[in-house]
Design a protein around this motif. Sequence first.
Motif, short mmCIF file in Angstrom:
data_model
loop_
_atom_site.label_atom_id
_atom_site.label_comp_id
_atom_site.label_asym_id
_atom_site.label_seq_id
_atom_site.Cartn_x
_atom_site.Cartn_y
_atom_site.Cartn_z
N HIS A 115 32.10 58.27 40.24
CA HIS A 115 32.41 59.25 39.21
C HIS A 115 33.48 58.77 38.23
N HIS A 116 33.93 57.54 38.42
CA HIS A 116 34.94 56.95 37.54
C HIS A 116 36.20 57.82 37.46
N LYS A 117 36.56 58.43 38.57
CA LYS A 117 37.78 59.21 38.62
C LYS A 117 38.95 58.31 38.99
N GLY A 118 40.14 58.79 38.72
CA GLY A 118 41.31 58.04 39.15
C GLY A 118 41.40 58.01 40.67
N ARG A 119 42.02 56.98 41.19
CA ARG A 119 42.14 56.84 42.64
C ARG A 119 42.96 57.98 43.23
N MET A 120 42.52 58.45 44.38
CA MET A 120 43.19 59.55 45.07
C MET A 120 44.10 59.07 46.18
N VAL A 121 43.99 57.78 46.53
CA VAL A 121 44.81 57.19 47.59
C VAL A 121 45.30 55.82 47.12
N SER A 122 46.24 55.27 47.86
CA SER A 122 46.72 53.91 47.62
C SER A 122 46.25 53.00 48.74
N VAL A 123 45.96 51.75 48.41
CA VAL A 123 45.55 50.76 49.40
C VAL A 123 46.48 49.56 49.27
N GLU A 124 47.17 49.26 50.36
CA GLU A 124 48.22 48.23 50.37
C GLU A 124 47.92 47.20 51.46
N ALA A 125 48.21 45.96 51.19
CA ALA A 125 48.03 44.90 52.18
C ALA A 125 49.14 44.94 53.21
N CYS A 126 48.77 44.99 54.49
CA CYS A 126 49.76 44.98 55.58
C CYS A 126 50.19 43.56 55.93
N GLU A 127 49.43 42.59 55.48
CA GLU A 127 49.70 41.17 55.74
C GLU A 127 49.00 40.40 54.63
N PRO A 128 49.25 39.11 54.47
CA PRO A 128 48.52 38.35 53.44
C PRO A 128 47.02 38.54 53.60
N SER A 129 46.36 38.93 52.52
CA SER A 129 44.95 39.33 52.59
C SER A 129 44.18 38.79 51.39
N GLU A 130 42.87 38.95 51.45
CA GLU A 130 42.01 38.60 50.32
C GLU A 130 40.96 39.69 50.17
N VAL A 131 40.75 40.15 48.94
CA VAL A 131 39.74 41.15 48.68
C VAL A 131 38.73 40.61 47.67
N ALA A 132 37.53 41.18 47.71
CA ALA A 132 36.50 40.90 46.72
C ALA A 132 36.24 42.19 45.97
N GLU A 133 36.34 42.15 44.66
CA GLU A 133 36.22 43.34 43.81
C GLU A 133 34.91 43.28 43.03
N ILE A 134 34.14 44.37 43.12
CA ILE A 134 32.84 44.44 42.45
C ILE A 134 32.83 45.70 41.59
N SER A 135 32.41 45.58 40.36
CA SER A 135 32.34 46.77 39.52
C SER A 135 31.37 47.78 40.14
N SER A 136 31.66 49.05 39.96
CA SER A 136 30.81 50.08 40.56
C SER A 136 29.39 50.01 40.02
N ALA A 137 29.23 49.61 38.75
CA ALA A 137 27.89 49.51 38.16
C ALA A 137 27.09 48.41 38.85
#
Length: 222
Positions: free
Chosen positions: A81-103
């Motif tokens: 729905h392209h709404k603003g985030r309702m929560v926060s997501v924080e790394a608890c240790e050195p991490s790696e994420v992969a980000e994909i557009s919702s489309a």
Amino acid sequence: MVTTDFLGRLGEETRCALLALATRRPLSKGAYAYRVSDPGDAVYLLIAGRIKTYKLTPDGREVILWFGFPGEVFGLVEAPHHKGRMVSVEACEPSEVAEISSAKFREFLAAHPDVSQILVQIMASRLGMLANRLVYLMADDAEARIAKFLVDLAARYHGPANRDARPIGLTHQEIADITGVQRQTATRILGRLTERGALSVRYRKISIRDRDLLSRYASRQP
């Protein structure tokens, strides 16, 4: 219970095709994948490390909703729905994420209906675990809460068949925050469960030695 390791449930070809759509980025400990009110226009996969999803109370207290481990998908709720985030997501240790557009993620799911089914199963399992946690926060004593949390965590992190589970890196404070107890209480209960043979703790990582025994403590009534 369904394991929530999304990437681990995909075939190699499908997994590679999905990750080819993503942009990878490292997160140092304490860095954010996103925060409350950030744009919700992407879906994330945790490649390595550990993250926590949380909200702040009006007085600034951190309420942890979820810990994420490698292979898990997150950021789905707001993305369609392209709404603003309702929560926060924080790394608890050195991490790696992969980000994909919702489309792109929606297009991928449309082309891979089997992946959509896996995603539905995982999200339903996650919702069920969150609902159960609300119940035991209201009804159980501190020891049962912590035991239930660890049983649920083992089920989603390792699956039901893996009896020789690898250690899970959680601090006593994190366990206290997610189960609604004081840190000193969490430390005391974890020590007690270790003495009884349900857990072992080494280098600040918890291993479940006897899941059946831990389940018995989880089902105790206050």
